[in-house]
Design an enzyme around this catalytic site. Sequence first.
Site, PDB file in Angstrom:
ATOM      1  N   SER A 170      10.379 -12.127  14.002  1.00 47.89           N
ATOM      2  CA  SER A 170       9.337 -11.198  14.445  1.00 47.89           C
ATOM      3  C   SER A 170       8.307 -11.834  15.389  1.00 47.89           C
ATOM      4  O   SER A 170       8.640 -12.334  16.446  1.00 47.89           O
ATOM      5  CB  SER A 170       8.659 -10.594  13.210  1.00 47.89           C
ATOM      6  OG  SER A 170       7.916  -9.460  13.550  1.00 47.89           O
ATOM      7  N   ASP A 221      16.321  -1.653  10.539  1.00 47.44           N
ATOM      8  CA  ASP A 221      15.329  -2.004  11.553  1.00 47.44           C
ATOM      9  C   ASP A 221      15.806  -1.475  12.905  1.00 47.44           C
ATOM     10  O   ASP A 221      16.353  -2.208  13.729  1.00 47.44           O
ATOM     11  CB  ASP A 221      15.138  -3.518  11.597  1.00 47.44           C
ATOM     12  CG  ASP A 221      14.017  -3.939  12.542  1.00 47.44           C
ATOM     13  OD1 ASP A 221      13.317  -3.043  13.071  1.00 47.44           O
ATOM     14  OD2 ASP A 221      13.844  -5.148  12.750  1.00 47.44           O
ATOM     15  N   HIS A 248      12.922  -4.459   8.492  1.00 51.88           N
ATOM     16  CA  HIS A 248      12.548  -5.449   9.512  1.00 51.88           C
ATOM     17  C   HIS A 248      12.529  -6.870   8.941  1.00 51.88           C
ATOM     18  O   HIS A 248      13.142  -7.776   9.507  1.00 51.88           O
ATOM     19  CB  HIS A 248      11.189  -5.081  10.109  1.00 51.88           C
ATOM     20  CG  HIS A 248      10.721  -6.033  11.161  1.00 51.88           C
ATOM     21  ND1 HIS A 248      11.446  -6.307  12.300  1.00 51.88           N
ATOM     22  CD2 HIS A 248       9.596  -6.806  11.237  1.00 51.88           C
ATOM     23  CE1 HIS A 248      10.788  -7.180  13.049  1.00 51.88           C
ATOM     24  NE2 HIS A 248       9.677  -7.507  12.419  1.00 51.88           N
TER      25      HIS A 248
END
Length: 270
Positions: A170, A221, A248
Amino acid sequence: MMNFLRNRLVVLGLVLLATVLLYLLLPSMRQGSMEPSLEVQQRMGLMAATPPPPPPPSSVNITVRTGQLPGDPPLFFREALPVDSAGRQILPRLQMVLLHGQAFTSKTWEELGTLSLLASSGYQALALDLPGYGNSPDSESVKSDQSRVDLLKRFLEALGVRAPVLLSPSMSGHYALPFLQRHSAQLHGFVPIAPVGTRGITPQQYHDIQTPTLIIYGELDTNLGAQSHKNLIQLPNHTVVKLAGARHACYMDKPREFHRALLDFLSKLD
């Protein structure tokens, strides 16, 4: 007359006994009616129908130490050193550096069991608190791509890390992707987990990066995971693992599957 009185006393006694029994039973009846059964609680969402299984315990006792690297900014990190099956420290098969997402810190990898698992599998594991997260203070000195690359270089050089495998979920893509562009030859492997910043690399730049890469993302995700997957598969030397039913932060939803994929990838590198 005597029989009538005797019968009446018997009836009164039975009524009194029934009253006492009812009084004694009422608290448990009231408690039972106020607390739903486990099945009802599951339907109501008060508890999980199937709690997630805990990570399998390591047969070796692993010590995760912490440290603070001085500089601007100072960098907090956690480290687990590799050991053999008897718990004796050994030379690492590989070195691995783990970054983190916006909602997490280096402690995530300790609590998830990733650091201990890597160390017990023969790998040196280093997890870094990025500036402004966990125990690393924020700094105005890391606002550009080059400054973030320099920060990672400083961290690796100070701790004697050479040719590591870099894991980047991320938000940490702001650090990992510029580093990959400029210093891919210094990485033994790359493990992006739905990172940001993948659109900032051109197809030719992707093609020029030969670092072995394990692309991991969650099936659910559909935003950043799907977008980063579409871009990262332009890397010529890649493998893809999509974790079914994961969001995610797929490593949190499916830790066993994540760890299995990670160890399998590492075993092919050393």
